[in-house]
Design an enzyme around this catalytic site. Sequence first.
Site, short mmCIF file in Angstrom:
data_model
loop_
_atom_site.label_atom_id
_atom_site.label_comp_id
_atom_site.label_asym_id
_atom_site.label_seq_id
_atom_site.Cartn_x
_atom_site.Cartn_y
_atom_site.Cartn_z
N ALA A 7 -11.95 31.49 -17.23
CA ALA A 7 -12.54 30.15 -17.15
C ALA A 7 -13.79 30.03 -18.00
O ALA A 7 -14.69 29.27 -17.70
CB ALA A 7 -12.89 29.84 -15.69
N ALA A 8 -13.83 30.78 -19.09
CA ALA A 8 -15.06 30.79 -19.89
C ALA A 8 -15.04 29.79 -21.03
O ALA A 8 -16.07 29.49 -21.62
CB ALA A 8 -15.31 32.19 -20.44
N ARG A 13 -12.36 19.41 -26.30
CA ARG A 13 -11.61 18.15 -26.40
C ARG A 13 -11.79 17.24 -25.19
O ARG A 13 -11.28 16.13 -25.16
CB ARG A 13 -10.13 18.43 -26.64
CG ARG A 13 -9.82 18.75 -28.08
CD ARG A 13 -8.36 19.07 -28.26
NE ARG A 13 -8.04 20.41 -27.80
CZ ARG A 13 -6.81 20.84 -27.54
NH1 ARG A 13 -5.78 20.02 -27.67
NH2 ARG A 13 -6.60 22.08 -27.15
N LYS A 20 -15.25 22.20 -18.50
CA LYS A 20 -13.85 21.79 -18.27
C LYS A 20 -13.35 22.18 -16.88
O LYS A 20 -12.72 21.37 -16.20
CB LYS A 20 -12.95 22.41 -19.35
CG LYS A 20 -11.48 22.11 -19.10
CD LYS A 20 -10.64 22.24 -20.33
CE LYS A 20 -10.26 23.66 -20.61
NZ LYS A 20 -9.27 23.73 -21.72
N GLY A 99 -8.29 29.08 -15.47
CA GLY A 99 -9.04 28.09 -14.69
C GLY A 99 -8.66 26.66 -15.00
O GLY A 99 -8.99 25.75 -14.23
N ASN A 163 4.59 31.55 -24.07
CA ASN A 163 3.74 32.26 -23.13
C ASN A 163 2.89 31.23 -22.39
O ASN A 163 2.14 30.49 -23.01
CB ASN A 163 2.83 33.22 -23.93
CG ASN A 163 1.75 33.83 -23.07
OD1 ASN A 163 1.96 34.13 -21.90
ND2 ASN A 163 0.57 34.01 -23.66
N ASN A 380 -32.62 -4.01 11.73
CA ASN A 380 -32.94 -2.65 12.17
C ASN A 380 -34.07 -2.02 11.38
O ASN A 380 -34.55 -0.96 11.73
CB ASN A 380 -31.69 -1.76 12.08
CG ASN A 380 -31.13 -1.70 10.68
OD1 ASN A 380 -31.23 -2.67 9.92
ND2 ASN A 380 -30.55 -0.58 10.32
N ARG A 434 -34.82 -21.53 19.69
CA ARG A 434 -34.27 -22.50 18.74
C ARG A 434 -35.25 -23.67 18.69
O ARG A 434 -35.74 -24.10 19.74
CB ARG A 434 -32.92 -22.99 19.24
CG ARG A 434 -32.14 -23.80 18.26
CD ARG A 434 -30.89 -24.37 18.88
NE ARG A 434 -29.85 -23.36 19.16
CZ ARG A 434 -28.76 -23.61 19.88
NH1 ARG A 434 -28.57 -24.79 20.43
NH2 ARG A 434 -27.86 -22.66 20.07
C1 UD1 Z 1 -3.49 31.03 -24.82
C2 UD1 Z 1 -2.53 32.17 -25.21
C3 UD1 Z 1 -1.21 31.58 -25.68
C4 UD1 Z 1 -0.63 30.69 -24.61
C5 UD1 Z 1 -1.64 29.63 -24.19
C6 UD1 Z 1 -1.14 28.88 -22.99
C7 UD1 Z 1 -3.91 34.00 -26.07
C8 UD1 Z 1 -4.42 34.68 -27.30
N1 UD1 Z 1 -3.12 32.93 -26.28
O1 UD1 Z 1 -3.77 30.32 -26.01
O2 UD1 Z 1 -0.29 32.60 -26.00
O3 UD1 Z 1 0.56 30.08 -25.09
O4 UD1 Z 1 -2.90 30.22 -23.83
O5 UD1 Z 1 -1.97 27.78 -22.71
O6 UD1 Z 1 -4.21 34.40 -24.97
N2 UD1 Z 1 -10.79 31.83 -22.25
C9 UD1 Z 1 -11.88 32.60 -21.88
N3 UD1 Z 1 -12.57 33.27 -22.83
C10 UD1 Z 1 -12.25 33.23 -24.15
C11 UD1 Z 1 -11.12 32.45 -24.53
C12 UD1 Z 1 -10.42 31.78 -23.56
O7 UD1 Z 1 -12.22 32.66 -20.70
O8 UD1 Z 1 -12.92 33.88 -24.95
C13 UD1 Z 1 -10.04 31.13 -21.22
C14 UD1 Z 1 -10.08 29.62 -21.39
O9 UD1 Z 1 -11.13 29.07 -20.65
C15 UD1 Z 1 -8.72 29.20 -20.86
C16 UD1 Z 1 -7.82 30.39 -21.15
O10 UD1 Z 1 -8.68 31.48 -21.34
O11 UD1 Z 1 -8.73 28.99 -19.47
C17 UD1 Z 1 -6.94 30.17 -22.37
O12 UD1 Z 1 -7.75 29.94 -23.48
P1 UD1 Z 1 -7.32 28.97 -24.65
O13 UD1 Z 1 -8.36 28.97 -25.69
O14 UD1 Z 1 -6.91 27.67 -24.09
O15 UD1 Z 1 -6.05 29.77 -25.20
P2 UD1 Z 1 -4.96 29.22 -26.18
O16 UD1 Z 1 -5.45 29.38 -27.56
O17 UD1 Z 1 -4.48 27.91 -25.76
#
Ligand code: UD1
Length: 450
Positions: A7-8, A13, A20, A99, A163, A380, A434
């Site tokens: 969740a980092a 967007r 987020k 997250g 994935n 009141n 009154r």
């Molecule tokens: C990732 C997957 C991809 C998959 C997709 C599904 C990888 C390299 N790719 O891509 O294969 O199809 O999710 O949605 O894993 N996050 C961190 N720290 C970081 C980067 C990300 O905590 O340094 C967390 C984000 O907050 C998020 C999740 O990891 O909750 C996924 O990160 P995001 O950047 O959305 O990954 P995608 O590039 O979409």
Amino acid sequence: MNVVILAAGQGKRMHSDLPKVLQPLAGRPLLAHVIDTASSLKPGVICIVYGYGGERVREVIARPGLVWARQEPQLGTGHALAQALPYLNPRTPTLVLYGDVPLIRAATLSSLCQKAGKGVALLTVELDDAHGYGRIIRSRGKIKRIVEEKDATRAERALREINTGIMVLPTARLKGWLAGLRNKNAQQEYYLTDVVAAAVADMVPVSSAQPAAAWETLGVNSKAQLAELERIFQRQTAAALMQHGVTLADPARIDVRGSLACGRDVSIDVNCVFEGEVVLGEGVSVGAHCVLKNVKVAAGTRIEPFCHLDQADIGARCRIGPYARLRPGTTLAEEVHIGNFVEVKASQIAARSKANHLAYVGDTTVGRDVNIGAGTITCNYDGANKHRTIIEDDVHIGSDTQLVAPVRVGKGATLGAGTTLTKDAPGGALTISRAKQVTVPGWRRPVKKK
Ligand code: UD1
Ligand code: CA
């Protein structure tokens, strides 16, 4: 089992100052939904990898028993999981969740864990439009690796199995696999997805499972997707209510942001919003366009359209509204009527009493069988302090009366219309203040000068 929730990420967007994972779905942060689902699996550890939004995320979520691992800077999903590693039990598998993927169901996760056994299991789905996702590369049916969209060849991009990001991994192996990750890729990130090829190289079995519904794995990257997931969530909630016997005028037009418990034969008209904990007893009906927040309604009560009810406890067979407002601290006994444009705050109203039109009842104790006339106001607030009004049983209050608190109206008293009550009114008597009515004989209306 260990659960790690990634969740980092920033969520650029969303165009929002709110991180987020704190954006609300059904009134609660996205991350809270994921934590709830994770908790239902009774894992030994729930570790949240946080970063963007920092301490704010920890403060808002603040729940006992969670482990927090800070990731700073954010160098990719593999780097994120590495931050959690010191907190995980190496003897049990690790389930990775996101997250920002809030609708995943516990049953899907359980079957993924079963599939994994001592190996790796990936939650995958087939999409018509797989754009943006990591693709699952198989050879003779067996998973070999995952390739990210940005690193994929044209042929790989044509693959439709993706994935979802949710996976189960053997924790003891993770240290080596994560240490071996390299960021020589299009995004210069340490990809968690690269551990799949490492597992294959180490002869660790890699399997896959699919969710019961594809929407379980949808992520939130934009406000449009947030709204889409909100609708899915609300549709599921509506379906569960109907399954339980609740009549919904339109399952597409109800919003539950919290918990809604209903007895038998409850019916709810369109565009109602339920927040916090709401309990509706047997046979309760809620008219169109009502907002109920932390409200308990006993059996047989009818709530007419356009009511706003907040922290109120409503007795059986009452009639509320249309256009009523019940504010925090309102308790109504049975068969109370609160009509249009009546506001009640921090007041207790006993059985069969009525305030049917245009009134303010605040900081007041009302006995039973009381009739509060149209336009009655309890004054009141003296500009500095709030004071209580006591209206005993069987009192009748004429229209347009002001009760200047603190004041008491004795049992069976009648207040004449237009009274401004500044002293206690004795029981069983008529009290009236009154100005005397006069008629001026021979009075002429002025006429305009020419
Ligand atoms: C990732 C997957 C991809 C998959 C997709 C599904 C990888 C390299 N790719 O891509 O294969 O199809 O999710 O949605 O894993 N996050 C961190 N720290 C970081 C980067 C990300 O905590 O340094 C967390 C984000 O907050 C998020 C999740 O990891 O909750 C996924 O990160 P995001 O950047 O959305 O990954 P995608 O590039 O979409
Ligand atoms: Ca994503």
